[in-house]
Design a protein around this motif. Structure first.
Motif, PDB file in Angstrom:
ATOM      1  N   GLY A  99       0.778  -1.221   0.000  1.00 58.61           N
ATOM      2  CA  GLY A  99       0.000   0.000   0.000  1.00 58.61           C
ATOM      3  C   GLY A  99       0.812   1.276   0.000  1.00 58.61           C
ATOM      4  O   GLY A  99       0.270   2.365   0.180  1.00 58.61           O
ATOM      5  N   LEU A 100       2.133   1.176  -0.209  1.00 59.44           N
ATOM      6  CA  LEU A 100       2.976   2.362  -0.216  1.00 59.44           C
ATOM      7  C   LEU A 100       2.943   3.085  -1.552  1.00 59.44           C
ATOM      8  O   LEU A 100       3.252   4.283  -1.625  1.00 59.44           O
ATOM      9  N   THR A 101       2.602   2.395  -2.619  1.00 63.46           N
ATOM     10  CA  THR A 101       2.523   2.983  -3.947  1.00 63.46           C
ATOM     11  C   THR A 101       1.527   2.155  -4.745  1.00 63.46           C
ATOM     12  O   THR A 101       0.864   1.269  -4.186  1.00 63.46           O
ATOM     13  N   THR A 102       1.375   2.436  -6.031  1.00 62.91           N
ATOM     14  CA  THR A 102       0.429   1.688  -6.850  1.00 62.91           C
ATOM     15  C   THR A 102       1.168   0.878  -7.901  1.00 62.91           C
ATOM     16  O   THR A 102       2.297   1.202  -8.282  1.00 62.91           O
ATOM     17  N   VAL A 103       0.523  -0.173  -8.377  1.00 60.75           N
ATOM     18  CA  VAL A 103       1.108  -1.006  -9.422  1.00 60.75           C
ATOM     19  C   VAL A 103       1.386  -0.174 -10.665  1.00 60.75           C
ATOM     20  O   VAL A 103       2.441  -0.301 -11.304  1.00 60.75           O
ATOM     21  N   ASP A 104       0.454   0.696 -11.011  1.00 59.36           N
ATOM     22  CA  ASP A 104       0.619   1.539 -12.196  1.00 59.36           C
ATOM     23  C   ASP A 104       1.868   2.410 -12.075  1.00 59.36           C
ATOM     24  O   ASP A 104       2.631   2.569 -13.030  1.00 59.36           O
ATOM     25  N   GLU A 105       2.117   2.998 -10.896  1.00 61.07           N
ATOM     26  CA  GLU A 105       3.301   3.821 -10.681  1.00 61.07           C
ATOM     27  C   GLU A 105       4.578   3.010 -10.842  1.00 61.07           C
ATOM     28  O   GLU A 105       5.553   3.462 -11.444  1.00 61.07           O
ATOM     29  N   VAL A 106       4.598   1.801 -10.297  1.00 58.04           N
ATOM     30  CA  VAL A 106       5.792   0.957 -10.391  1.00 58.04           C
ATOM     31  C   VAL A 106       6.095   0.622 -11.842  1.00 58.04           C
ATOM     32  O   VAL A 106       7.236   0.745 -12.307  1.00 58.04           O
ATOM     33  N   LEU A 107       5.077   0.205 -12.582  1.00 56.47           N
ATOM     34  CA  LEU A 107       5.291  -0.176 -13.978  1.00 56.47           C
ATOM     35  C   LEU A 107       5.706   1.026 -14.816  1.00 56.47           C
ATOM     36  O   LEU A 107       6.534   0.906 -15.723  1.00 56.47           O
ATOM     37  N   ARG A 108       5.145   2.189 -14.507  1.00 60.77           N
ATOM     38  CA  ARG A 108       5.512   3.403 -15.249  1.00 60.77           C
ATOM     39  C   ARG A 108       6.961   3.792 -14.977  1.00 60.77           C
ATOM     40  O   ARG A 108       7.723   4.116 -15.893  1.00 60.77           O
ATOM     41  N   ALA A 109       7.371   3.769 -13.703  1.00 59.90           N
ATOM     42  CA  ALA A 109       8.699   4.263 -13.331  1.00 59.90           C
ATOM     43  C   ALA A 109       9.820   3.307 -13.722  1.00 59.90           C
ATOM     44  O   ALA A 109      10.950   3.739 -13.945  1.00 59.90           O
ATOM     45  N   THR A 110       9.519   2.005 -13.828  1.00 60.50           N
ATOM     46  CA  THR A 110      10.584   1.020 -14.066  1.00 60.50           C
ATOM     47  C   THR A 110      10.548   0.423 -15.457  1.00 60.50           C
ATOM     48  O   THR A 110      11.290  -0.528 -15.735  1.00 60.50           O
ATOM     49  N   GLN A 111       9.735   0.948 -16.352  1.00 64.28           N
ATOM     50  CA  GLN A 111       9.574   0.302 -17.653  1.00 64.28           C
ATOM     51  C   GLN A 111      10.863   0.307 -18.473  1.00 64.28           C
ATOM     52  O   GLN A 111      11.083  -0.581 -19.296  1.00 64.28           O
ATOM     53  N   ASP A 112      11.752   1.305 -18.241  1.00 62.99           N
ATOM     54  CA  ASP A 112      12.998   1.350 -18.998  1.00 62.99           C
ATOM     55  C   ASP A 112      14.103   0.541 -18.347  1.00 62.99           C
ATOM     56  O   ASP A 112      15.192   0.401 -18.906  1.00 62.99           O
ATOM     57  N   ALA A 113      13.835  -0.017 -17.174  1.00 61.91           N
ATOM     58  CA  ALA A 113      14.884  -0.711 -16.437  1.00 61.91           C
ATOM     59  C   ALA A 113      14.647  -2.211 -16.361  1.00 61.91           C
ATOM     60  O   ALA A 113      15.448  -2.933 -15.784  1.00 61.91           O
ATOM     61  N   GLU A 114      13.552  -2.663 -16.923  1.00 55.84           N
ATOM     62  CA  GLU A 114      13.198  -4.055 -16.740  1.00 55.84           C
ATOM     63  C   GLU A 114      13.122  -4.787 -18.068  1.00 55.84           C
ATOM     64  O   GLU A 114      12.355  -4.422 -18.951  1.00 55.84           O
ATOM     65  N   ASP A 115      13.928  -5.778 -18.220  1.00 57.88           N
ATOM     66  CA  ASP A 115      13.871  -6.669 -19.381  1.00 57.88           C
ATOM     67  C   ASP A 115      13.577  -8.068 -18.852  1.00 57.88           C
ATOM     68  O   ASP A 115      14.483  -8.776 -18.397  1.00 57.88           O
ATOM     69  N   PRO A 116      12.293  -8.480 -18.846  1.00 57.42           N
ATOM     70  CA  PRO A 116      11.948  -9.756 -18.252  1.00 57.42           C
ATOM     71  C   PRO A 116      12.758 -10.915 -18.784  1.00 57.42           C
ATOM     72  O   PRO A 116      13.039 -11.881 -18.082  1.00 57.42           O
ATOM     73  N   GLY A 117      13.175 -10.821 -20.022  1.00 57.00           N
ATOM     74  CA  GLY A 117      13.930 -11.930 -20.584  1.00 57.00           C
ATOM     75  C   GLY A 117      15.320 -12.075 -20.016  1.00 57.00           C
ATOM     76  O   GLY A 117      15.970 -13.108 -20.168  1.00 57.00           O
ATOM     77  N   SER A 118      15.820 -11.021 -19.368  1.00 54.98           N
ATOM     78  CA  SER A 118      17.182 -11.087 -18.847  1.00 54.98           C
ATOM     79  C   SER A 118      17.220 -11.341 -17.362  1.00 54.98           C
ATOM     80  O   SER A 118      18.275 -11.375 -16.763  1.00 54.98           O
ATOM     81  N   ARG A 119      16.073 -11.512 -16.732  1.00 51.90           N
ATOM     82  CA  ARG A 119      16.033 -11.684 -15.276  1.00 51.90           C
ATOM     83  C   ARG A 119      15.758 -13.120 -14.916  1.00 51.90           C
ATOM     84  O   ARG A 119      15.075 -13.817 -15.611  1.00 51.90           O
TER      85      ARG A 119
END
Length: 546
Positions: free
Chosen positions: A526-546
């Motif tokens: 409850g500290l933030t929203t899912v939408d905020e997380v996905l918006r802020a980290t979209q350039d840092a996350e490559d699911p295929g490399s994790r």
């Protein structure tokens, strides 16, 4: 939670107003008359507050907020100011009841009642708008002397002061004044996003821009080259620094004011949103006698604030701590801070060389921008100094490749690098109005299978919107972090040049979390929203490399 008016009177009659008593009543007798007291901010009746102007409210320290029969209820931070009460009674033609209110509640009441004071004043100053084509021609033709005279008008001075004051009160980090074809836009950046304010008329463009430039010590006659300046002011007893930047556009100068309010930031890793495990890792890093610690992320991701928080926790009178920054954003007690000055030959590289002759224990380099600064930083870490710095990379592992691109030898980097923190900032859910909410279907598919257990039945949290968060559902920001501690196998991989993200993460310590995973954990709490997380980290996350 909405506040309710508390207007229970004390014993005795209320004030008799000037219109009833005249101005000649003895002061002692008038002071003896009872008055009402508020213990929190009341609900405001717009019919009452509009009886006086914003300028009168600020000057007199009074806010009319309601009626009691035929009497006007006036909140006052100084209820002994009978002259102010008398003036309001004369202006409004109504008997006044003085109502005492605490200073902090009065300031909030004033802002609520007259929050658009800059807008209201601008509208009055604008007068009749000229046709757009004539106005643009006039803006081009006005000379420096005329601009200076316009900027020194008391009304323009008050307008610019109000724009800045409202921005500071509203927790804005930046104020943007943007000229367009037929309008002048004023925007505040609050919690990372721009909010458009009701804007002044286009006719005030030259006067507003010039007033800001005068305050910042800039050349108002030069309108066709970028300029930088600085405004220092005191607000509610504290120092606020404002960095001013102007650039010429086709419709005039665009102005940005960066507000550096030390009291508005928290130099505490927990308050910034860093988890307990990450704080433990940071504690181990700042306790090291030497080595290099990097914080990465794009501009505006909070890198410098994280380093300031680390230095604040690290501070010890037995240590010599020096920083070189561009610019120095906040003053740290007990720390020697050096501002970069390229015009006088003080670059990061030159400043760092000089710092190393000052016998430092800990050095913070604001940013590693070039190969020369990178090399000196690595050499300093090799020779017994603890170096903190920042890099512009999307995630933590990419920082290694960036330094190697700057021609740092892999074996040298492997010897000194100790930890890398990557981060982003997202808006914090208002903790007053937070509530459970179903995750939107459009977002559900972006949550990986490994992360779905965080959200049973796809339920998360959001802010409903309340008075505290100005109906936005957000108040403040929280960090999403990736803490990459350098392990032995990872050092070996770096020394051999095996530095792609998958190669490095294959040797990461157990429990390593990506920024997105860290953010989603905070969203599940409850500290933030899912939408905020996905918006802020979209350039840092490559699911295929994790």
């Amino acid at each position: 939670m909405p506040t309710q008016p508390l207007s229970a009177p004390t014993s005795g009659p209320t004030d008799s107003p000037a219109v009833a008593n005249g101005h000649g009543a003895p002061a002692a007798a008038r002071k003896a008359r009872a008055r009402r007291t508020l213990t929190e901010k009341p609900t405001i009746d717009a019919d009452a507050s509009r009886l006086i102007t914003a300028e009168q409210a600020v000057r007199l320290g009074c806010v009319p907020y309601g009626f009691d029969g035929h009497r006007l209820l006036v909140a006052m931070s100084n209820p002994e100011d009978f002259a102010a009460a008398d003036e309001i009674s004369v202006v409004t033609g109504k008997p006044v009841t003085r109502v005492e209110i605490a200073k902090e509640h009065f300031d909030e009441l004033l802002r609520t009642a007259y929050g658009a004071t800059a807008t209201q004043m601008a509208a009055r100053l604008g007068g009749e708008q000229e046709p757009a084509d004539e106005l643009l021609a006039n803006l081009e033709a006005v000379d420096a002397a005329d601009v200076h005279r316009m900027a020194e008008e008391p009304s323009v001075i008050n307008l610019v002061n109000l724009i800045i004051l409202e921005a500071v009160k509203g927790r804005a980090s930046d104020v943007h004044v943007e000229p367009f074809d037929r309008s002048l836009a004023v925007k505040y950046r609050i919690d990372g996003l721009l909010r458009t304010q009701n804007s002044p008329p286009k006719a005030l463009q030259a006067a507003i821009t010039s007033r800001i430039k005068i305050m910042a010590g800039m050349d108002i006659a030069e309108r066709y080259v970028p300029q930088d300046g600085h405004i220092g002011l005191r607000f509610e007893g504290r120092k606020v620094d404002i960095r001013v930047s102007t650039v010429p556009t086709i419709y005039g100068e665009s102005v940005v004011m960066r507000i550096l309010d030390k009291q508005a930031i928290t130099l505490d890793l927990k308050a910034l949103g860093m988890s307990e495990a990450d704080r433990d890792s940071m504690d181990r890093l700042i306790a090291l006698p030497h080595g290099m610690v990097l914080v990465t992320g794009p501009t505006g991701s909070g890198k410098t604030t994280t380093l300031y928080a680390a230095l604040t926790k690290l501070y010890d009178p037995t240590l010599k701590i020096i920083t070189i920054e561009d610019p120095v954003e906040y003053e740290l007690a007990g720390v020697n801070q050096i501002p970069v000055n390229p015009d006088r030959g003080l670059s990061f590289a030159n400043g760092l060389r000089a710092i190393l002759r000052q016998d430092p224990d800990v050095v913070m380099v604001g940013e590693i921008r070039d190969a020369e600064t990178a090399e000196i930083s690595v050499r300093a870490a090799l020779t017994g100094h603890l170096i903190f710095s920042t890099l512009h990379t999307n995630d933590a592992p990419s920082a290694v490749g960036r330094l190697l691109d700057m021609e740092i030898e892999p074996f040298l980097l492997a010897s000194v690098i100790e930890g890398i923190v990557a981060q982003r900032l997202g808006r914090r859910t208002c903790q007053v109005c937070v509530r459970p909410e179903k995750i939107a279907e459009a977002l559900q598919h972006r949550i990986l299978e490994a992360e779905r257990p965080l959200f049973p039945n796809m339920m998360a949290f959001s802010g409903a919107g309340c008075e505290k968060c100005e109906k936005t559902g957000f108040r403040g920001r929280v960090g999403y972090y990736e803490m990459l501690m350098i392990t032995g196998p990872m050092r070996a991989a770096i020394a051999k040049g095996r530095t792609t993200t998958p190669e490095l993460l294959a040797h990461a310590a157990p429990g390593h979390l990506s920024m997105r995973r860290d953010g989603l954990i905070k969203a599940s709490q409850g500290l933030t929203t899912v939408d905020e997380v996905l918006r802020a980290t979209q350039d840092a996350e490559d699911p295929g490399s994790r």
